[in-house]
Design a protein around this motif. Structure first.
Motif, mmCIF file in Angstrom:
data_model
loop_
_atom_site.group_PDB
_atom_site.id
_atom_site.type_symbol
_atom_site.label_atom_id
_atom_site.label_comp_id
_atom_site.label_asym_id
_atom_site.label_seq_id
_atom_site.Cartn_x
_atom_site.Cartn_y
_atom_site.Cartn_z
ATOM 1 N N ASN A 272 -2.887 -13.161 -18.493
ATOM 2 C CA ASN A 272 -4.138 -13.404 -17.774
ATOM 3 C C ASN A 272 -4.898 -14.596 -18.350
ATOM 4 O O ASN A 272 -6.067 -14.803 -18.039
ATOM 5 N N ILE A 273 -4.230 -15.395 -19.187
ATOM 6 C CA ILE A 273 -4.944 -16.494 -19.843
ATOM 7 C C ILE A 273 -5.231 -17.631 -18.871
ATOM 8 O O ILE A 273 -6.344 -18.140 -18.794
ATOM 9 N N TYR A 274 -4.220 -18.024 -18.111
ATOM 10 C CA TYR A 274 -4.337 -19.180 -17.220
ATOM 11 C C TYR A 274 -3.802 -18.786 -15.861
ATOM 12 O O TYR A 274 -2.603 -18.685 -15.659
ATOM 13 N N GLN A 275 -4.719 -18.545 -14.920
ATOM 14 C CA GLN A 275 -4.337 -18.149 -13.570
ATOM 15 C C GLN A 275 -4.855 -19.199 -12.587
ATOM 16 O O GLN A 275 -5.929 -19.059 -12.003
ATOM 17 N N PRO A 276 -4.094 -20.274 -12.415
ATOM 18 C CA PRO A 276 -4.561 -21.390 -11.591
ATOM 19 C C PRO A 276 -4.608 -21.065 -10.106
ATOM 20 O O PRO A 276 -3.733 -20.381 -9.585
ATOM 21 N N MET A 342 2.271 -20.489 -24.623
ATOM 22 C CA MET A 342 2.557 -20.236 -26.039
ATOM 23 C C MET A 342 1.755 -21.185 -26.933
ATOM 24 O O MET A 342 1.227 -20.776 -27.977
ATOM 25 N N ILE A 343 1.622 -22.435 -26.512
ATOM 26 C CA ILE A 343 0.871 -23.417 -27.305
ATOM 27 C C ILE A 343 -0.605 -23.030 -27.404
ATOM 28 O O ILE A 343 -1.195 -23.035 -28.493
ATOM 29 N N ILE A 344 -1.218 -22.689 -26.264
ATOM 30 C CA ILE A 344 -2.643 -22.373 -26.322
ATOM 31 C C ILE A 344 -2.899 -21.040 -27.022
ATOM 32 O O ILE A 344 -3.932 -20.859 -27.672
ATOM 33 N N MET A 349 -6.241 -18.946 -28.476
ATOM 34 C CA MET A 349 -6.718 -18.578 -27.137
ATOM 35 C C MET A 349 -5.755 -17.547 -26.553
ATOM 36 O O MET A 349 -4.849 -17.865 -25.802
ATOM 37 N N ILE A 350 -5.972 -16.293 -26.897
ATOM 38 C CA ILE A 350 -5.020 -15.237 -26.539
ATOM 39 C C ILE A 350 -5.447 -14.431 -25.321
ATOM 40 O O ILE A 350 -4.714 -13.553 -24.876
ATOM 41 N N ASP A 351 -6.624 -14.730 -24.788
ATOM 42 C CA ASP A 351 -7.145 -13.922 -23.687
ATOM 43 C C ASP A 351 -7.951 -14.790 -22.737
ATOM 44 O O ASP A 351 -8.549 -15.795 -23.142
#
Length: 597
Positions: A272-276, A342-344, A349-351
């Motif tokens: 759910n970190i990056y949902q473009p 994985m980088i972020i 930034m895990i959430d």
């Protein structure tokens, strides 16, 4: 030449144009956002001969082909898509897609006696006075005489002549007049957008991403529909992977394409970190492939515009579609996407709640894709992306003038070594004065979802810190388990001592992540009292607050949570001094964290 022409047409003619592909409605295969009652109200307005607003079309610019001839583009429906889709659903019986990408019919019923429209329901189906689905009336095989005979036999109190008049009025909906504004094909996107806003009295904003999606959708010669569906489905599935089977079932044509195979991995992916959104996918693909900012330029490029000669050329259209397709496919590629995440995550930034700016993530992904395409090593890419993630958050780089910022930054990274770009920004914007003045001032806020507090939490995750007064629970665990922040100086205690405004007692410098049991044990006592209990319990082996069992561990825990050493003596009168000291410690922790990256 006039910017537009205003013509009158009919509902029937417009639907015919769309079915014959003279006018393209790009959103016809995207989820229908109107609810059924709005469709009902639209039919009622047409029946009563009320105006339903203008339909706006914009013709693709005429492109010059390689043989010198002119290709006349089809018209795109840029305003009125929901209304037209509603009419096709109710009158033509066309299926629409709901938010779960399931096909469904919207059935509108009609009561001839009361002349009332309603969304079909079980009660209507049982009532013989209702026409349960008006699409039946508009069918080419409809026999008005036979219908009147059948209806009156079931409803003997109904006058056949009156029913005939009512039916004719209902059928005449398809002959209702529609105003169509045809925008000139020579207009640029900025002018089209301005016209759109001024025509709509509510000032509805038409996004440039919508223009691009429309432009992409109608170009079948260059795989436009496939590109558009890839963008649309990916952005939908990344948020709702459960709809995968619906898409696969309802769009079999797309399911057999290479593009579908590129995105099907999402059905088993959970992050759910990056949902473009679809506009984010467009933005990233466009930024790293075209090295430009404004999406309006993409509309022109997809139309074949030569910015030097102001002509429209087919070879530019062809090249632009190829570049966009490549950018989109690299965006949705499983390896690219997962490595970026994985980088972020490795930066703390895990959430999703730590990722407050979608623009920051968009640019960082564009940067990742650009550097990967340029052949930089994995370690160089990791370093650049992580540092840029923090730099752009620290400086609020993309909080305004996003398009021009994106264009300037991506061009710089395209031309220079990423290490040199980052070093230059550090020297110019991250001086000691920035850290010790500007950034500390940024920490003077009560906004718990502040990007600056998020950076502090990310630094704690990166350092694998324990929660406040804990030796077994780490900050990362509390973030992953949706733990809450708590006050170092308890809120109730501050309120009882005159600090009544939430902007004061809810300062982010008064927040720590800690276990609920610790927070409850602290209750409403000042730090001087509850910290004395913590010190005493270490000596007496009697733990009532937390679980730290030696002085060195306690000292280390306070340091990793940026708690000043003077906390043992602090009461209400020391609160402002505490905030000042802790802000400095938080700044130092974030600065150290950034440099370690």
């Amino acid at each position: 030449m006039s910017n537009y022409n205003v013509n009158n047409s009919t509902v029937n003619a417009l639907i015919s144009w769309i079915e014959e592909d003279i006018v393209a409605i790009p959103e016809i295969q995207r989820p229908f956002v109107w609810n059924a009652t709005k469709v009902r109200d639209l039919l009622d307005s047409l029946y009563k001969d009320y105006p339903i607003g203008y339909i706006i079309t914009w013709q693709n610019p005429d492109a010059r082909l390689k043989d010198g001839s002119i290709s006349h583009g089809k018209r795109i429906l840029i305003d009125g898509q929901q209304r037209v889709t509603a009419l096709m659903a109710a009158i033509s019986g066309a299926e629409v897609l709901n938010k779960k990408y399931k096909k469904k019919r919207i059935k509108i019923a009609f009561h001839p006696e009361s002349e009332k429209f309603e969304v079909q329901n079980s009660a209507i189906l049982k009532n013989k006075k209702w026409i349960p689905d008006i699409a039946e009336i508009f069918s080419t095989s409809f026999s008005q005489f036979q219908f009147i005979t059948d209806y009156c036999s079931k409803n003997p109190d109904m006058n056949p002549d009156e029913l005939n008049k009512t039916l004719q009025r209902l059928i005449n909906i398809k002959h209702s007049t529609l105003g169509i504004i045809e925008l000139n094909h020579t207009l640029d996107i900025e002018t089209v957008t301005e016209i759109f806003i001024r025509i709509n009295s509510a000032g509805v904003s038409l996004s440039q991403a919508d223009f691009v999606m429309s432009k992409v959708s109608v170009n079948t010669a260059h795989e436009g529909p496939t590109i558009r569906k890839t963008i649309d489905y990916f952005s939908h599935l990344i948020e709702n992977p459960g709809t995968f089977e619906n898409i696969k079932t309802n769009d079999k044509e797309f399911s057999n394409t290479y593009a579908f195979n590129k995105i099907k991995w999402i059905k088993d992916y959970k992050s759910n970190i990056y949902q473009p959104s679809y506009s984010d996918v467009l933005r990233v693909a466009y930024t790293f492939k075209f090295l430009r900012g404004p999406l309006s330029n993409l509309v022109s490029l997809l139309s074949g515009r030569d910015f030097a000669t102001r002509e429209y050329k087919e070879e530019i259209t062809e090249r632009s579609f190829e570049e966009l397709k490549d950018g989109v496919m690299k965006f949705v590629d499983e390896t690219n996407y997962k490595r970026f995440i994985m980088i972020i995550k490795s930066a703390g930034m895990i959430d999703k709640k730590l990722a407050r700016s979608i623009s920051v993530l968009n640019f960082c992904y564009a940067l990742y894709l650009l550097l990967r395409e340029q052949g930089y090593s994995a370690s160089e890419i990791n370093n650049a992306v992580r540092k840029w993630l923090i730099i752009s958050t620290l400086t609020e780089r993309y909080s305004s003038s996003i398009e021009s910022r994106f264009a300037a930054d991506i061009n710089r990274f395209a031309k220079e070594n990423p290490r040199d770009v980052i070093r230059s920004i550090e020297n110019g914007e991250l001086s000691d004065a920035f850290w010790e003045n500007t950034f500390i001032e940024n920490l003077e806020t009560s906004t718990v979802n502040s990007p600056f507090f998020n950076l502090y939490v990310m630094s704690q995750i990166y350092d694998n810190d324990y929660a406040f007064l804990s030796k077994s629970i780490r900050v990362q665990q509390l973030i992953e388990e949706r733990g809450d922040v708590h006050h170092v100086f308890p809120k109730k205690y501050l309120q009882n001592n005159g600090f009544n405004h939430r902007s004061i007692y809810n300062q982010i410098a008064n927040y720590v992540y800690t276990e609920q049991t610790v927070n409850l044990s602290v209750t409403n006592r000042p730090p001087s009292q509850y910290m004395k209990v913590v010190k005493d319990q270490i000596e007496n082996n009697d733990y009532t607050i937390g679980e730290i069992n030696d002085k060195d561990a306690l000292k280390e825990n306070l340091e990793m949570n940026c708690i000043p050493a003077s906390i043992y003596e602090m009461k209400a009168e020391d609160y402002n001094e505490f905030l000042k000291k802790r802000r400095y410690l938080m700044m130092e922790k974030i600065r150290t964290y950034y440099r370690k990256l």
